[in-house]
Scaffold this motif. Structure first.
Motif, mmCIF file in Angstrom:
data_model
loop_
_atom_site.group_PDB
_atom_site.id
_atom_site.type_symbol
_atom_site.label_atom_id
_atom_site.label_comp_id
_atom_site.label_asym_id
_atom_site.label_seq_id
_atom_site.Cartn_x
_atom_site.Cartn_y
_atom_site.Cartn_z
ATOM 1 N N UNK A 165 1.173 -1.242 -0.209
ATOM 2 C CA UNK A 165 -0.225 -0.156 -0.388
ATOM 3 C C UNK A 165 1.087 0.823 0.326
ATOM 4 N N UNK A 166 0.846 2.027 -1.016
ATOM 5 C CA UNK A 166 1.514 3.296 -1.154
ATOM 6 C C UNK A 166 0.569 4.711 -0.431
ATOM 7 N N UNK A 167 1.634 5.778 -0.703
ATOM 8 C CA UNK A 167 1.378 6.571 -0.295
ATOM 9 C C UNK A 167 -0.046 7.398 -0.519
ATOM 10 N N UNK A 168 -0.583 7.321 -1.473
ATOM 11 C CA UNK A 168 -2.165 7.767 -1.230
ATOM 12 C C UNK A 168 -2.745 7.058 -0.725
ATOM 13 N N UNK A 169 -2.737 5.544 -0.668
ATOM 14 C CA UNK A 169 -3.718 5.212 -0.281
ATOM 15 C C UNK A 169 -3.454 5.181 1.682
ATOM 16 N N UNK A 170 -2.371 5.303 2.152
ATOM 17 C CA UNK A 170 -2.110 5.772 2.633
ATOM 18 C C UNK A 170 -2.329 7.096 4.110
ATOM 19 N N UNK A 171 -2.893 8.369 2.839
ATOM 20 C CA UNK A 171 -3.327 9.313 3.146
ATOM 21 C C UNK A 171 -4.841 9.088 3.446
ATOM 22 N N UNK A 172 -5.308 8.568 1.990
ATOM 23 C CA UNK A 172 -6.955 8.157 2.196
ATOM 24 C C UNK A 172 -6.869 7.321 3.947
ATOM 25 N N UNK A 173 -5.902 6.227 4.047
ATOM 26 C CA UNK A 173 -6.267 5.509 5.439
ATOM 27 C C UNK A 173 -6.665 6.387 6.603
ATOM 28 N N UNK A 174 -5.096 7.895 6.706
ATOM 29 C CA UNK A 174 -5.914 8.989 8.003
ATOM 30 C C UNK A 174 -6.701 9.210 7.848
ATOM 31 N N UNK A 175 -6.998 9.667 6.845
ATOM 32 C CA UNK A 175 -7.885 10.737 6.811
ATOM 33 C C UNK A 175 -9.827 10.389 6.882
ATOM 34 N N UNK A 176 -9.675 8.786 6.456
ATOM 35 C CA UNK A 176 -10.951 8.403 6.718
ATOM 36 C C UNK A 176 -10.978 7.591 8.217
ATOM 37 N N UNK A 177 -10.179 7.255 8.968
ATOM 38 C CA UNK A 177 -9.613 6.496 10.057
ATOM 39 C C UNK A 177 -10.469 7.388 10.719
ATOM 40 N N UNK A 178 -9.174 8.615 10.630
ATOM 41 C CA UNK A 178 -10.042 9.900 12.208
ATOM 42 C C UNK A 178 -10.870 10.892 11.923
ATOM 43 N N UNK A 179 -11.677 10.759 10.876
ATOM 44 C CA UNK A 179 -13.094 11.222 10.757
ATOM 45 C C UNK A 179 -14.294 10.087 11.113
ATOM 46 N N UNK A 180 -13.581 8.823 11.171
ATOM 47 C CA UNK A 180 -14.627 7.580 11.505
ATOM 48 C C UNK A 180 -14.303 8.153 13.478
ATOM 49 N N UNK A 181 -12.902 8.670 13.751
ATOM 50 C CA UNK A 181 -12.823 8.381 15.462
ATOM 51 C C UNK A 181 -13.875 9.882 15.676
ATOM 52 N N UNK A 182 -13.489 11.220 15.023
ATOM 53 C CA UNK A 182 -13.704 12.345 14.979
ATOM 54 C C UNK A 182 -15.280 11.908 15.636
ATOM 55 N N UNK A 183 -15.677 11.027 14.504
ATOM 56 C CA UNK A 183 -17.520 11.161 14.528
ATOM 57 C C UNK A 183 -18.212 10.074 16.174
ATOM 58 N N UNK A 184 -17.027 9.270 16.706
ATOM 59 C CA UNK A 184 -16.860 8.275 18.025
ATOM 60 C C UNK A 184 -17.269 9.662 18.511
#
Length: 197
Positions: free
Chosen positions: A22-41
């Motif tokens: 998994x490269x850089x673009x996908x890592x950024x997507x993973x970070x943004x999506x997971x951060x959004x989920x945790x903020x939603x929690x």
């Protein structure tokens, strides 16, 4: 003269085809999506705390809310991320996390990895930049934790010895375990990476 024996104390690990990491673009997507989920929690916890409390949120209940949120962060980034469920960011990008030996990481290893993300001198930008220059597109956090982020359905293409590797970057000396590819495989990977850029 006696021969020098090779150090094989770290055992064997697995390696994958270059396109399976998994490269850089996908890592950024993973970070943004997971951060959004945790903020939603967090927002859900605050909402329910305010909705069900009769008075304003005092200092004691605020501390309790913080501990619950930290427990949710830990559970999401350790237990869920390493399980078959995976985090939402891993779902979106089709990623999974494994150890250098190709097994599921333990909760202790994932806790160490999460602590490296939060409390290490490696900031997020530097960690992500390392993904762009690393042979296997792994972050420093993954390297130190002995984990590897690959595509969900990726299968190892071979096994090789694990050795400690030294790198210097931004005047720091990094020392971590790494699967050392056989010479012919490493040359093929270098040719593939050169042709893809």
């Amino acid at each position: 003269m006696a021969g020098v024996s090779r150090d094989c104390s770290l055992g064997d690990g697995v390696y994958f085809a270059p396109e399976d990491y998994i490269g850089l673009r996908q890592r950024v997507v993973i970070f943004l999506v997971d951060a959004t989920v945790l903020l939603g929690v967090l927002f859900a916890l605050v909402f329910f705390s305010l909705f069900f409390s009769e008075d304003y949120v005092d200092e004691e209940s605020g501390k309790g809310l913080s501990w619950i949120w930290f427990a949710c962060i830990w559970f999401y980034l350790t237990v869920i991320k390493a399980s078959r469920l995976r985090t939402v960011g891993y779902w979106v990008t089709g990623a999974r996390i494994i150890t250098l030996r190709g097994t599921k990481p333990s909760v202790w290893r994932m806790t160490y990895r999460a602590l490296l993300n939060f409390y290490s001198p490696l900031n997020l930008v530097y960690d992500l930049l390392w993904v762009g220059v690393d042979r296997d597109r792994q972050s420093l956090t993954d390297r130190f934790a002995g984990t590897c982020v690959v595509r969900k359905r990726a299968e190892p293409v071979g096994r090789a010895e694990i050795h400690y590797t030294y790198y210097t970057g931004m005047s720091f000396l990094y020392f971590y375990p790494c699967v050392v590819l056989p010479r012919e495989t490493e040359e093929l990977v270098e040719v593939e990476l050169a042709s893809s850029t």
